[in-house]
Design a protein around this motif. Structure first.
Motif, PDB file in Angstrom:
ATOM      1  N   ARG A   1       1.450  -4.771   1.823  1.00  0.00           N
ATOM      2  CA  ARG A   1       2.501  -4.433   0.865  1.00  0.00           C
ATOM      3  C   ARG A   1       2.876  -5.639   0.009  1.00  0.00           C
ATOM      4  N   ASN A   2       3.027  -6.793   0.657  1.00  0.00           N
ATOM      5  CA  ASN A   2       3.512  -7.973  -0.055  1.00  0.00           C
ATOM      6  C   ASN A   2       2.475  -9.083  -0.129  1.00  0.00           C
ATOM      7  N   TYR A   3       1.302  -8.847   0.432  1.00  0.00           N
ATOM      8  CA  TYR A   3       0.286  -9.895   0.504  1.00  0.00           C
ATOM      9  C   TYR A   3      -0.956  -9.441  -0.246  1.00  0.00           C
TER      10      TYR A   3
ATOM     11  N   LYS B   1      -4.687  -2.861  -0.089  1.00  0.00           N
ATOM     12  CA  LYS B   1      -3.442  -3.254  -0.745  1.00  0.00           C
ATOM     13  C   LYS B   1      -2.731  -2.020  -1.295  1.00  0.00           C
ATOM     14  N   LEU B   2      -1.459  -1.918  -0.988  1.00  0.00           N
ATOM     15  CA  LEU B   2      -0.659  -0.780  -1.438  1.00  0.00           C
ATOM     16  C   LEU B   2       0.030  -1.097  -2.758  1.00  0.00           C
ATOM     17  N   VAL B   3       0.228  -0.084  -3.553  1.00  0.00           N
ATOM     18  CA  VAL B   3       0.963  -0.228  -4.802  1.00  0.00           C
ATOM     19  C   VAL B   3       2.442  -0.355  -4.447  1.00  0.00           C
ATOM     20  N   PRO B   4       3.156  -1.289  -5.039  1.00  0.00           N
ATOM     21  CA  PRO B   4       4.579  -1.413  -4.709  1.00  0.00           C
ATOM     22  C   PRO B   4       5.325  -0.138  -5.090  1.00  0.00           C
ATOM     23  N   PRO B   5       6.319   0.227  -4.299  1.00  0.00           N
ATOM     24  CA  PRO B   5       7.042   1.474  -4.581  1.00  0.00           C
ATOM     25  C   PRO B   5       7.815   1.370  -5.897  1.00  0.00           C
ATOM     26  N   VAL B   6       7.863   2.474  -6.593  1.00  0.00           N
ATOM     27  CA  VAL B   6       8.591   2.533  -7.862  1.00  0.00           C
ATOM     28  C   VAL B   6       9.943   3.168  -7.585  1.00  0.00           C
ATOM     29  N   LEU B   7      10.966   2.437  -7.869  1.00  0.00           N
ATOM     30  CA  LEU B   7      12.316   2.937  -7.628  1.00  0.00           C
ATOM     31  C   LEU B   7      12.763   3.782  -8.810  1.00  0.00           C
TER      32      LEU B   7
END
Length: 154
Positions: free
Chosen positions: A60-62, A73-79
């Motif tokens: 998530r962050n790396y 690698k995950l896409v950061p969540p969209v708020l």
């Protein structure tokens, strides 16, 4: 020298025995129970690729440097955009006045009261003492009058 070689050989044999015991303990820890063995067998049947090559890691962050790991690698969540309903409505504008115009002054004698307060306290104590003295004198006069009136009746 023969004694030293024998002691070294004994130490090597003892170390090898400890390593064998550690391997056996590790194998016991890695063997699954009967219930988990059935579940593990079912997953291996559907996915013939071994567990070592199929790493299911999520980052998530790396950001990994390895290209194979970058797939995880995950896409950061969209708020969602937050819209404040209170901030959208402007407050009703009233007359704009200078705030310094409406400052209410203190009473005009507040400095005088502050400076004279100690003297007033002393005066209050003296007044109380004088009133007690007058009351005591009044009682003495009353007693004398009562005493004179009783003597005259006897």
């Amino acid at each position: 020298m023969a004694a030293e070689e024998d002691s070294i050989e004994q130490a090597v044999a003892a170390r090898q025995e400890r390593l064998r015991a550690l391997k056996a303990a590790q194998e016991l820890l890695n063997t699954p129970d009967e219930d988990s063995a059935q579940v593990h067998d079912n997953t291996n049947e559907s996915n013939p690729i071994s567990d070592e090559t199929n790493t299911n890691m999520k980052f998530r962050n790396y950001v990994p440097h390895d290209k194979q790991l970058q797939e995880g690698k995950l896409v950061p969540p969209v708020l969602p955009k937050f819209e404040d309903p209170v901030a959208g409505v402007p407050p009703p504008s009233e007359k704009k006045e200078d705030p310094f115009v409406n400052i209410a002054p203190k009473k005009p004698n507040w400095e005088l009261r502050r400076d004279v307060q100690k003297r007033l306290d002393k005066l209050e104590k003296r007044t109380q003492k004088a009133m007690l003295k007058l009351m005591a004198e009044e009682q003495e006069k009353q007693k004398q009058l009562d005493g004179d009136g009783r003597n005259g009746e006897d």
